[in-house]
Design an enzyme around this catalytic site. Structure first.
Site, mmCIF file in Angstrom:
data_model
loop_
_atom_site.group_PDB
_atom_site.id
_atom_site.type_symbol
_atom_site.label_atom_id
_atom_site.label_comp_id
_atom_site.label_asym_id
_atom_site.label_seq_id
_atom_site.Cartn_x
_atom_site.Cartn_y
_atom_site.Cartn_z
ATOM 1 C CB CYS A 43 42.782 38.141 39.768
ATOM 2 S SG CYS A 43 42.992 38.356 37.984
ATOM 3 C CB CYS A 61 40.174 41.848 37.484
ATOM 4 S SG CYS A 61 39.794 40.363 38.422
ATOM 5 C CB CYS A 87 39.299 39.617 34.633
ATOM 6 S SG CYS A 87 40.868 38.831 35.065
ATOM 7 C CB CYS A 125 43.960 27.426 50.142
ATOM 8 S SG CYS A 125 42.450 26.783 50.855
ATOM 9 C CB CYS A 179 40.358 35.411 36.905
ATOM 10 S SG CYS A 179 39.528 36.615 37.972
#
Ligand code: FE
Length: 133
Positions: free
Chosen positions: A97, A100, A51, A120, A48
């Protein structure tokens, strides 16, 4: 359960470059065929961009022709959350995510086997951690 990262939008805005903030925190989509990982074949773990959570392994990445990095499954299902997205006159499934709450992209059901899914994902929502030699 995945440990949560909670920061104010003010904190995210200070921490993230403007283009990444727009995608991760404001759900923008980077223009197709412009992201740094669209064609990447490098081995490693895509984390990510906000985070650092482990999101997608390079061995599930494939060339979808869409112009965005595409994966057929998350590295750890607990690290992504799926949400219904009715924006822009479409019904899509947003990929977020789980750690976060940042926007990553969307998932579609036109992917390859073994899952038939196409995650995607915006390049600028990701950081590739190359596999150590
Ligand atoms: Fe995150």
């Amino acid at each position: 359960m995945t440990e949560q990262v909670t920061k104010s939008e003010e904190e995210w805005r200070k921490e993230l470059p403007a283009d990444r903030y727009a995608v991760l925190r404001e759900k923008a989509t980077e223009p197709p065929f412009t992201g740094k990982y669209t064609y990447s074949k490098e081995d490693g773990m895509y984390r990510c961009g906000a985070c650092g959570a482990e999101l997608f392994a390079s061995d599930t990445k494939y060339d979808s022709g869409s112009g965005w990095p595409s994966f057929y499954e998350p590295a750890n299902a607990a690290n992504v959350r799926l949400e219904r997205d009715e924006s822009q006159g479409m019904v899509r499934t947003e990929v977020v995510c789980a750690r976060c709450g940042s926007h990553l992209g969307h998932v579609f059901d036109d992917g390859p086997q073994p899952t038939g899914l196409r995650y995607c994902i915006n390049s600028c929502a990701l950081d590739l951690e190359p596999k150590p030699d």
